[in-house]
Design a protein around this motif. Structure first.
Motif, PDB file in Angstrom:
ATOM      1  N   THR C  37      -9.879  20.081  11.299  1.00 58.35           N
ATOM      2  CA  THR C  37      -9.334  19.164  10.302  1.00 58.35           C
ATOM      3  C   THR C  37      -7.814  19.260  10.308  1.00 58.35           C
ATOM      4  N   THR C  57     -19.014  15.063  14.093  1.00 54.01           N
ATOM      5  CA  THR C  57     -18.386  14.368  12.967  1.00 54.01           C
ATOM      6  C   THR C  57     -17.031  13.815  13.358  1.00 54.01           C
ATOM      7  N   SER C  58     -16.303  14.545  14.160  1.00 55.98           N
ATOM      8  CA  SER C  58     -15.002  14.056  14.599  1.00 55.98           C
ATOM      9  C   SER C  58     -15.149  12.746  15.357  1.00 55.98           C
ATOM     10  N   THR C  60     -17.675  10.573  15.239  1.00 55.52           N
ATOM     11  CA  THR C  60     -18.123   9.446  14.412  1.00 55.52           C
ATOM     12  C   THR C  60     -17.005   8.971  13.508  1.00 55.52           C
ATOM     13  N   SER C  61     -16.236   9.909  12.946  1.00 53.68           N
ATOM     14  CA  SER C  61     -15.176   9.436  12.054  1.00 53.68           C
ATOM     15  C   SER C  61     -14.029   8.805  12.834  1.00 53.68           C
ATOM     16  N   SER C  64     -14.839   5.258  13.022  1.00 51.42           N
ATOM     17  CA  SER C  64     -15.092   4.511  11.785  1.00 51.42           C
ATOM     18  C   SER C  64     -13.837   3.807  11.273  1.00 51.42           C
ATOM     19  N   HIS C 244      -8.995  12.909  14.503  1.00 51.36           N
ATOM     20  CA  HIS C 244      -9.653  11.650  14.871  1.00 51.36           C
ATOM     21  C   HIS C 244      -8.954  11.013  16.060  1.00 51.36           C
TER      22      HIS C 244
END
Lengths: 398, 319, 278
Positions: C37, C57-58, C60-61, C64, C244
């Motif tokens: 993060t 998660t990285s 997918t975000s 997004s 991201h």
């Protein structure tokens, strides 16, 4: 099938003349060998017959039709390349069937997938399959049909190349040194196979080689080429027995024909070291009397005797090298006694002669001996031009 | 044995020789035209998409065209060029280009050759090592810039963090004019050295094994073996690679532009960056084109020198 | 003697390790950064190891907030288009260069080489006005056209040197076997140089995939941006979290690395052979 007529064929690259006015008439169904040393233009000649290289001037006729400028495929020929030129991306089956594939080729076959599908379909065609199997059986390749060329040995590749030539049943087979990449044993085996093939298919063969053994054993007609010029055209026997010039004399035969300079005076030959030999009765000789000539004698026409055996038809000589080959021995010698020689000019190549004698005779290098020349069927060449001198049998000899 | 077969017999107009008898004129013409049909697409393409724009660029360089009013440029002769050569900033851009190119070329040639020699021997994990050494080449420039600007980050970048942990001074790699050109060069060398490595590796593998063995029998040590056996084989390759590296450095844009935009205070402002900045920041299309032309002339000179050296060397080798 | 040997192999081992670390580190760092993060990244503590739990998660975000997938697909369109166009043109040109002698061959070869000297920055303005005239701005087709101008010559080099390696006798043999001249290329040549075609395809693909300058200038509609321009828009922008951005960059990088690894050797031999001969 065709009779091949070369009518003043010339080939030049820029200013360099590779073939100089080549003319010859080759009857049908012959096994024609184009023989000559490297760079003599024989491969160019073959490629012109095939239509792969343009003819600069002159006409090439098959059965009386000029074929200059026609595409190779229109000439009804097959070509076996020195490197075999197999298609590495195709199986042996597809390689052999390739000419048949091409005869059914349509422009839309270029499309990537269609191409593969069509190739597969043609290969499955019972007609094609039968032909491929027949050729494969003939060449003993049946077990290898689904392999790629790179997994085959040299001899097998060679057979695939010949098989590909066979399948179209062309009227003429062109072979460009097909045996030069094979080892000695395989070469003599393939030599026999190709000769046999010629008898079986009964078509014209044109065969390029620099190996006089191949030429003599396989050819029914030989064209000897040197520097783009025809030296002689004839049957193997004609070429061996009566070479047209000193080039052919030295190029054909192993060891080559001996050329001995001497003076021809009527029916007697006077050699530089003083020996005089008489031509035997009934043997042909040039008519011009009293001139210098080169006497051409085949190695097997020379026999040897011990040095003390003096007879009217022998000459003194001394041995330089003796090569024992089992059944025979090849002796390189110089005329004249050893003691008479000045040491400097010992092995000047031109006056080194060779004799082929039975193997059981042992001779020591350096020793003196005498040679006997069989003069019944000798050749005479002009000293300057190297051309064969015309001979005639005199009607009445003394 | 094998006569030299003329490969290209097929398409050569038979200039010096009379046309073969019986050859159909149609076939002849078709054969002569064939190569031109094959290159037609490429030639037209090059003409339209590089030739025409290049000519247009040459024309632009002789006008005072502005970005906002691109069709209304007036012809002003060589004014752009004369003003360029009077301009200290432009001279500085030339110096930056030369420094950057020299450093990148030498750096990538050295690192690439060393890497190739290291990869040429057999050792465990060689395939993996070679794959990793190829990574930089494969990484898109934009992604490489993202990574490097993060690594070079003044406060949280890993480079400064690592330096401070071993007690060395931290630098604002991309914001400090003394270090920016160095940082940009370093990133460029990282990006392009694998190309040199792969090219040299290919050349090294073409060196016949017997030559090394002969040198070993003759008692040469490893360094001498490299110098006397491998280097002569590598030289032609190295020369060509150096040429490619140089002309590619002259026109390298993305890495510099995205890392520093030519800054800080013009310290990384190479010629290509100036060309872009002049056109799209200062809107001076004419001046920008003139700069581009100067760059092109520079590349051409370098190429000519390389070909001259190459030919000279080839001649020397032939003797 | 043995001591010297061990020593030299130790030096060598060290050198190789150093090279591998230097070459590999930025890629590793890309990956590691993508899994942390922003708080961790800027917290003053270096995160040396990737946090594998955060991996998915990285990604997918990353997709997004921005139209990353859209950009990647735009890049793919440009890249495929460039590959297709370049290969068709290059195969034909390479065949002529490899198999024919013709007037203008030298000039043509030089023109191909010269494209490698042209600064894109010089061509971009004239191309812009040409594209403006033909309505190719803000259009992926325009990018394909401009990228091909630079990718195609490289493909010609690679393919020409591959074709030079195919023996002439194979083609002559095909001719004797009745293969029409127009079929020679597809029936004989192309299957034989398939690996080099693959190499040329990859190189041209990534010329289109990686290209930034033309994309940046010609495409303004954000929906039509290729990924190179999309990613570059993150530079100097602090809204998108760094992890991201890095995840997006990783998505952009991975296909390149994978494909390059497949063909690297052929590309290189093609490039050198082609360029040595000019």
């Amino acid at each position: 099938m065709p009779r091949i007529r070369f009518n003043g064929i010339t080939k030049t690259y820029g200013d360099h003349e590779v073939i100089k006015t080549f003319s010859a008439d080759v009857p049908d169904n012959e096994f024609l060998v184009l023989l000559g040393p490297s760079g003599c233009g024989k491969s160019t000649m073959l490629r012109m017959i095939a239509g792969l290289t343009d003819i600069t001037a002159g006409e090439l006729e098959f059965d009386g039709t000029v074929v200059n400028g026609t595409e190779p495929k229109e000439r009804d020929i097959a070509f076996v390349f020195q490197s075999y030129a197999l298609y590495p991306h195709l199986t042996v089956r597809a390689n052999i069937a390739f000419p048949l594939l091409m005869s059914r080729f349509k422009p839309y076959h270029h499309l990537p997938v269609v191409n593969t599908l069509m190739r597969r379909r043609v290969l499955r065609d019972p007609d094609v399959d039968a032909q491929v199997r027949r050729v494969a059986a003939m060449m003993e390749l049946t077990d290898y049909l689904d392999r790629r060329p790179r997994t085959l040995s040299g001899g097998q590749r060679q057979r695939v190349a010949v098989g590909r030539a066979l399948i179209r049943e062309p009227s003429m087979y062109l072979l460009d040194e097909p045996l030069s990449n094979l080892d000695a044993i395989l070469r003599s085996q393939m030599r026999a196979e190709i000769s046999d093939l010629h008898h079986r298919v009964g078509k014209s063969f044109v065969y390029v080689t620099h190996d006089q053994v191949e030429a003599m054993t396989m050819g029914t007609r030989i064209i000897v080429l040197n520097e783009g010029v025809i030296q002689q055209y004839g049957t193997p026997k004609e070429i061996y027995d009566s070479p047209a010039n000193t080039f052919v004399a030295r190029f054909i035969g192993s060891p080559p024909m001996n050329l001995i300079r001497c003076r021809l005076d009527g029916r007697s030959l006077r050699f530089p070291d003083g020996v005089t030999l008489k031509l035997p009765e009934g043997c042909a000789s040039p008519s011009a009397p009293d001139r210098d000539v080169l006497l051409g004698v085949r190695a097997e026409k020379i026999s040897v005797a011990p040095s003390d055996a003096v007879a009217s038809d022998t000459m003194p000589a001394h041995i330089i090298v003796s090569e024992y080959l089992g059944a025979e021995t090849v002796v390189a010698f110089k005329l004249g006694r050893r003691a008479d020689q000045t040491e400097q000019d010992t092995v000047a190549k031109h006056d080194l002669q060779q004799a082929r004698i039975p193997g059981e005779l042992h001779l020591t290098p350096g020793a003196d001996f005498t040679v006997r020349l069989d003069l019944t069927n000798v050749s005479f060449f002009d000293v300057d031009s190297g051309e064969r001198l015309p001979v005639a049998v005199p009607e009445a000899t003394r | 044995m094998k006569e030299r077969v003329d490969v290209t017999d097929v398409g050569t107009p038979t200039r010096t020789t009379p046309r073969a008898l019986g050859t159909t004129p149609r076939g002849q013409r078709g054969r002569r035209l064939a190569p031109y049909l094959f290159i037609a697409a490429a030639a037209v393409y090059l003409l339209l998409l590089t030739g025409a724009p290049l000519l247009d660029g040459l024309w632009l360089s002789l006008t005072d065209t502005q970005l906002l009013n691109p069709t209304e440029g007036a012809f002003i002769g060589i004014h752009n060029y004369s003003s360029l050569f009077a301009d200290a900033e432009f001279a500085h851009a030339l110096v930056v280009t030369i420094v950057y190119s020299t450093a990148t070329v030498l750096g990538s040639l050295t690192v690439g050759t060393v890497a190739a020699v290291a990869m040429n021997g057999a050792f465990r994990g060689r395939v993996l090592a070679r794959a990793i050494l190829t990574f930089p080449w494969a990484v898109p420039s934009v992604a490489a810039v993202l990574i490097f600007s993060w690594i070079y980050n003044k406060d949280s970048g890993v480079l400064n963090q690592a330096l401070s942990s071993v007690g060395l001074a931290q630098h604002g790699w991309l914001v400090d004019p003394t270090w920016s050109l160095f940082a940009v060069t370093l990133a460029s060398v990282w990006k392009v050295f694998p190309f040199v490595m792969l090219v040299v590796l290919a050349a090294l593998q073409a060196v016949p094994e017997e030559l090394y063995e002969a040198a070993r029998v003759d008692g040469a040590d490893a360094f001498n073996r490299f110098r006397t056996v491998a280097l002569p084989f590598l030289l032609p390759t190295l020369r060509v690679t150096a040429l490619l590296m140089t002309i590619w450095s002259f026109r390298r844009f993305e890495i510099i532009w995205l890392l520093t935009q030519g800054g800080p205070v013009g310290s990384t402002n190479s010629l290509v960056i100036s060309v872009y900045r002049e056109a799209f920041v200062n809107s001076e299309l004419g001046r920008s084109a003139a700069m581009g032309v100067v760059g092109l002339v520079l590349s051409t000179i370098v190429t000519v020198i390389f070909f001259y050296v190459d030919r000279g060397a080839a001649r020397k080798e032939a003797l | 003697m043995t001591l010297r040997k061990t020593l030299s192999s130790a030096v060598r081992g060290f050198g190789i390790s150093l090279l591998v670390v230097v070459a590999g580190f930025p890629v590793y760092w890309l990956f590691t950064t993508a899994t942390h993060t922003t708080a961790e990244l800027f917290g003053g503590q270096v995160q040396w190891l990737p946090d594998l739990r955060r991996f998915l998660t990285s990604f997918t975000s990353a997709t997004s907030g921005v139209p990353m997938l859209r950009w990647l697909s735009n890049s793919a369109v440009v890249a495929f288009g460039t590959t297709f166009l370049s290969l068709i043109i290059a195969i034909l040109a390479a065949y002529a260069l490899s198999r024919y002698r013709f007037r203008g061959k030298g000039v043509f070869g030089f023109a191909l080489f010269a494209t490698q000297m042209l600064p894109e920055a010089l061509l971009v303005v004239p191309l812009y006005s040409i594209f403006l005239t033909f309505g190719l701005l803000d259009n992926l087709t325009g990018l394909v056209l401009s990228d091909t101008a630079f990718a195609m010559p490289v493909a010609v080099w690679i393919l020409k040197s591959a074709m030079d390696g195919v023996s002439l006798e194979i083609e002559e043999s095909a001719r004797v076997d009745g293969c029409p001249r127009y079929a020679m290329l597809t029936q004989i040549m192309l299957p034989l140089i398939a690996p080099s075609i693959a190499a040329a395809a990859v190189i041209t693909f990534f010329e289109g995939w990686n290209e930034y300058l033309f994309a940046n200038t010609f495409i303004t509609d954000e929906q039509k941006w290729p990924a190179s321009k999309g990613l570059a828009s993150f530079i100097g922008e602090f809204v998108t979290p760094l992890n991201h951005v890095m995840a997006a960059a990783l998505m952009f990088t991975l296909p390149a690395i994978v494909f390059f690894l497949f063909v690297q050797r052929r590309i290189v031999s093609g490039l050198t052979a082609g360029s040595v001969k000019g």
